[in-house]
Design a protein around this motif. Sequence first.
Motif, mmCIF file in Angstrom:
data_model
loop_
_atom_site.group_PDB
_atom_site.id
_atom_site.type_symbol
_atom_site.label_atom_id
_atom_site.label_comp_id
_atom_site.label_asym_id
_atom_site.label_seq_id
_atom_site.Cartn_x
_atom_site.Cartn_y
_atom_site.Cartn_z
ATOM 1 N N GLU A 6 13.582 -60.860 -116.430
ATOM 2 C CA GLU A 6 14.721 -61.694 -116.400
ATOM 3 C C GLU A 6 16.102 -60.742 -116.017
ATOM 4 O O GLU A 6 15.938 -59.738 -116.353
ATOM 5 C CB GLU A 6 15.242 -62.628 -117.421
ATOM 6 C CG GLU A 6 14.187 -63.637 -117.983
ATOM 7 C CD GLU A 6 13.378 -63.005 -119.253
ATOM 8 O OE1 GLU A 6 12.868 -63.748 -119.973
ATOM 9 O OE2 GLU A 6 13.311 -61.630 -119.060
ATOM 10 N N CYS A 22 14.435 -64.926 -112.469
ATOM 11 C CA CYS A 22 13.027 -64.480 -113.112
ATOM 12 C C CYS A 22 12.059 -63.927 -112.154
ATOM 13 O O CYS A 22 11.254 -64.853 -111.371
ATOM 14 C CB CYS A 22 12.544 -65.739 -113.892
ATOM 15 S SG CYS A 22 10.818 -65.511 -114.784
ATOM 16 N N ILE A 34 7.167 -72.500 -114.317
ATOM 17 C CA ILE A 34 7.915 -71.460 -115.005
ATOM 18 C C ILE A 34 9.208 -72.351 -115.522
ATOM 19 O O ILE A 34 9.655 -73.328 -115.119
ATOM 20 C CB ILE A 34 8.514 -70.643 -113.716
ATOM 21 C CG1 ILE A 34 7.605 -69.938 -113.007
ATOM 22 C CG2 ILE A 34 9.556 -69.671 -114.441
ATOM 23 C CD1 ILE A 34 6.668 -68.861 -113.946
ATOM 24 N N TRP A 36 12.658 -72.175 -118.333
ATOM 25 C CA TRP A 36 13.653 -71.299 -118.936
ATOM 26 C C TRP A 36 14.012 -71.853 -120.206
ATOM 27 O O TRP A 36 14.098 -73.238 -120.538
ATOM 28 C CB TRP A 36 14.953 -71.507 -117.810
ATOM 29 C CG TRP A 36 15.145 -70.534 -116.843
ATOM 30 C CD1 TRP A 36 14.751 -71.043 -115.466
ATOM 31 C CD2 TRP A 36 15.362 -69.429 -116.802
ATOM 32 N NE1 TRP A 36 14.749 -69.845 -114.641
ATOM 33 C CE2 TRP A 36 15.264 -68.817 -115.368
ATOM 34 C CE3 TRP A 36 15.678 -68.167 -117.638
ATOM 35 C CZ2 TRP A 36 15.348 -67.469 -114.913
ATOM 36 C CZ3 TRP A 36 15.864 -67.096 -117.249
ATOM 37 C CH2 TRP A 36 15.844 -66.578 -116.049
ATOM 38 N N ILE A 70 17.429 -75.250 -111.356
ATOM 39 C CA ILE A 70 16.310 -74.365 -111.157
ATOM 40 C C ILE A 70 15.855 -74.233 -109.727
ATOM 41 O O ILE A 70 15.666 -75.706 -109.287
ATOM 42 C CB ILE A 70 15.307 -74.873 -112.415
ATOM 43 C CG1 ILE A 70 14.339 -73.505 -112.423
ATOM 44 C CG2 ILE A 70 14.686 -76.061 -111.953
ATOM 45 C CD1 ILE A 70 13.289 -73.693 -113.681
ATOM 46 N N LYS A 72 12.977 -72.037 -106.822
ATOM 47 C CA LYS A 72 12.029 -70.871 -106.854
ATOM 48 C C LYS A 72 12.265 -70.405 -105.256
ATOM 49 O O LYS A 72 12.594 -71.209 -104.233
ATOM 50 C CB LYS A 72 10.790 -71.357 -106.923
ATOM 51 C CG LYS A 72 10.167 -72.487 -106.235
ATOM 52 C CD LYS A 72 9.041 -72.964 -106.672
ATOM 53 C CE LYS A 72 8.435 -74.168 -105.914
ATOM 54 N NZ LYS A 72 8.038 -73.744 -104.354
ATOM 55 N N TYR A 94 18.611 -66.050 -122.938
ATOM 56 C CA TYR A 94 17.998 -66.746 -121.846
ATOM 57 C C TYR A 94 16.665 -66.148 -121.477
ATOM 58 O O TYR A 94 16.541 -64.791 -121.290
ATOM 59 C CB TYR A 94 18.761 -67.152 -120.549
ATOM 60 C CG TYR A 94 19.722 -68.062 -120.782
ATOM 61 C CD1 TYR A 94 20.876 -67.793 -121.591
ATOM 62 C CD2 TYR A 94 19.719 -69.666 -120.566
ATOM 63 C CE1 TYR A 94 21.935 -68.769 -121.870
ATOM 64 C CE2 TYR A 94 20.656 -70.591 -120.772
ATOM 65 C CZ TYR A 94 21.844 -70.141 -121.298
ATOM 66 O OH TYR A 94 22.568 -71.063 -121.548
ATOM 67 N N CYS A 96 12.607 -66.454 -119.656
ATOM 68 C CA CYS A 96 11.765 -67.219 -118.767
ATOM 69 C C CYS A 96 10.379 -67.006 -119.258
ATOM 70 O O CYS A 96 9.976 -66.046 -119.854
ATOM 71 C CB CYS A 96 11.848 -66.994 -117.277
ATOM 72 S SG CYS A 96 11.509 -65.267 -116.695
#
Length: 123
Positions: A6, A22, A34, A36, A70, A72, A94, A96
Motif C-alpha cells: 500500500e 495497492c 481485492i 480495502w 475503488i 483498478k 488502511y 489492502c
Amino acid sequence: QVQLVESGGGLVQAGGSLRLACAASGRTFGYYTIGWFRQAPGKERIFVAAINWGGGNADYADSVKGRFTISKDNAKNTVYLQMNSLKFEDTAVYYCAARVGGRAWSEHMYDYWGQGTQVTVSS
C-alpha cells in the motif's frame, strides 16, 4: 506468493482527498478480489470496499458510499481507493487484502494482506 504494497496515506484536513494505491504482484489476478479494510486505534479492522479484478464490480461499506471509489489498473496490477470528503472518523490504518473468488466483507475471507498505510484526517 502474493505480495501487496500500500501507498498514498498521509495527513489531510477534513473535507480533503487522498488516493491510496495497492500494488499487487506474484499472481495473475483475474480471479481475485481485492479489498480495502481499515483499523482505527482501539477498534477492530473493518471492511471499506472491494473490487473483482476480472469484472470490476465493487462493494462499499455504507460509511464510505458516495465518498470513496475503488478502481483498478490492470496494466499496473494496482488497485486504488480514491477518498473524497474525508472525515475525522476516517482516520485509521488502511490495509489492502486479496482473496481468490468473489467480493467478501469479512477480513477472515482474505488470504493475503499488505502492511498498511496510515491515513490521518485532522478536524
